[in-house]
Design an enzyme around this catalytic site. Structure first.
Site, mmCIF file in Angstrom:
data_model
loop_
_atom_site.group_PDB
_atom_site.id
_atom_site.type_symbol
_atom_site.label_atom_id
_atom_site.label_comp_id
_atom_site.label_asym_id
_atom_site.label_seq_id
_atom_site.Cartn_x
_atom_site.Cartn_y
_atom_site.Cartn_z
ATOM 1 N N GLU A 48 55.138 -1.137 -44.832
ATOM 2 C CA GLU A 48 54.823 -1.741 -43.452
ATOM 3 C C GLU A 48 53.365 -1.500 -42.904
ATOM 4 O OE1 GLU A 48 55.873 -0.124 -39.336
ATOM 5 O OE2 GLU A 48 57.364 0.320 -40.641
ATOM 6 N N ASP A 52 50.845 -4.436 -42.470
ATOM 7 C CA ASP A 52 50.168 -4.763 -41.068
ATOM 8 C C ASP A 52 48.639 -5.097 -41.116
ATOM 9 O OD1 ASP A 52 49.971 -4.672 -38.353
ATOM 10 O OD2 ASP A 52 48.667 -2.904 -38.780
ATOM 11 N N ASP A 121 59.018 -4.898 -38.787
ATOM 12 C CA ASP A 121 58.524 -4.064 -39.666
ATOM 13 C C ASP A 121 58.968 -4.515 -41.245
ATOM 14 O OD1 ASP A 121 57.860 -2.357 -37.719
ATOM 15 O OD2 ASP A 121 59.516 -0.861 -38.122
ATOM 16 N N GLU A 124 56.237 -7.432 -42.286
ATOM 17 C CA GLU A 124 54.945 -6.486 -42.447
ATOM 18 C C GLU A 124 55.166 -6.081 -44.128
ATOM 19 O OE1 GLU A 124 52.983 -5.000 -38.304
ATOM 20 O OE2 GLU A 124 54.252 -3.879 -39.538
#
Length: 232
Positions: A48, A52, A121, A124
């Site tokens: 995650e 991002d 989450d 990502e």
């Protein structure tokens, strides 16, 4: 208990994101929520973190190409709108990511596969898995395949609620709203923040969300709504 995954199910899901994994275990990890992780089965938090950054870079590059004459002040709000948690969760729902997530029993029973924070989450993490499996070109192709309609749709730079609230105050000779964190509840993997937005006039409102920044936006939106309802 975590939802069982089959090789066929993972392959079908991978097709929906436009990538064929050389290492399917990366996708397994990306779909494993912390509530279902263990020493033998890593969860998706590290992916995650990476996803991002990969998403931000891909979208930033795409915006530069899509809006060659736009200044940084116009690009930044577009970027924020495209990578915010709500946008990630919406795309996750569109590709049916929720049913594929491995969750612990309590999280699953509480409707975890529909929670925006968990969906965002995991989305990502999936992006990071594609990046690690196929490199930046593969990640870029997957992201643009999913985000392209939204990139084309963000024609006018969106103005977020905090900016609107600040502009409202400045237009009336007031100081910008002050944001105060009131509380943080929930487990580490699914926190809830409550923030208050207040003007020097005494007007105030609260907002709650899965991150402090999002809670500030929610509080600003609530404050604006309250101001609109006030009698002249």
């Amino acid at each position: 208990m975590a939802r069982p995954q089959g090789a066929r199910g993972l392959t079908a899901f991978a097709e929906r994101i436009g990538h064929r994994f050389a290492d399917p275990e990366l996708l397994e990890t990306a779909l494993t929520h912390p509530s279902a992780g263990s020493p033998a089965r890593p969860d998706n938090q590290r992916l995650e973190f990476l996803g991002d950054r990969v998403l931000g870079l891909v979208i930033a590059e795409a915006l530069l190409e899509a809006y060659p004459k736009e200044a940084e002040g116009g690009l930044a709000p577009r970027l924020n709108a495209l990578v915010r948690r709500e946008a990630l969760a919406e795309i996750a729902e569109e590709i049916g990511l929720g049913p594929e997530i491995r969750l612990g029993r309590s999280e699953s029973m509480s409707g975890g596969r529909r929670k925006a924070a968990i969906l965002a989450d995991a989305m990502e993490a999936v992006i990071a898995a594609v990046y690690l499996d196929g490199g930046f070109a593969a990640a870029r192709e997957a992201v643009l395949g999913l985000w392209a309609p939204r990139i084309r749709a963000v024609r006018a730079a969106p103005v977020d609620a905090k900016t609107k609230a600040q502009e409202w105050a400045q237009a009336r000779g007031l100081a910008p709203p002050v944001y105060t964190a009131l509380s943080r509840t929930g487990p580490d993997h699914a926190p809830r923040f409550t923030v208050e937005a207040a003007l020097q006039t005494g007007a105030r409102a609260e907002g709650t969300a899965a991150s402090k920044k999002a809670a500030e936006q929610a509080a600003a939106e609530a404050l604006l709504a309250a101001l609109r309802e006030e009698k002249p």
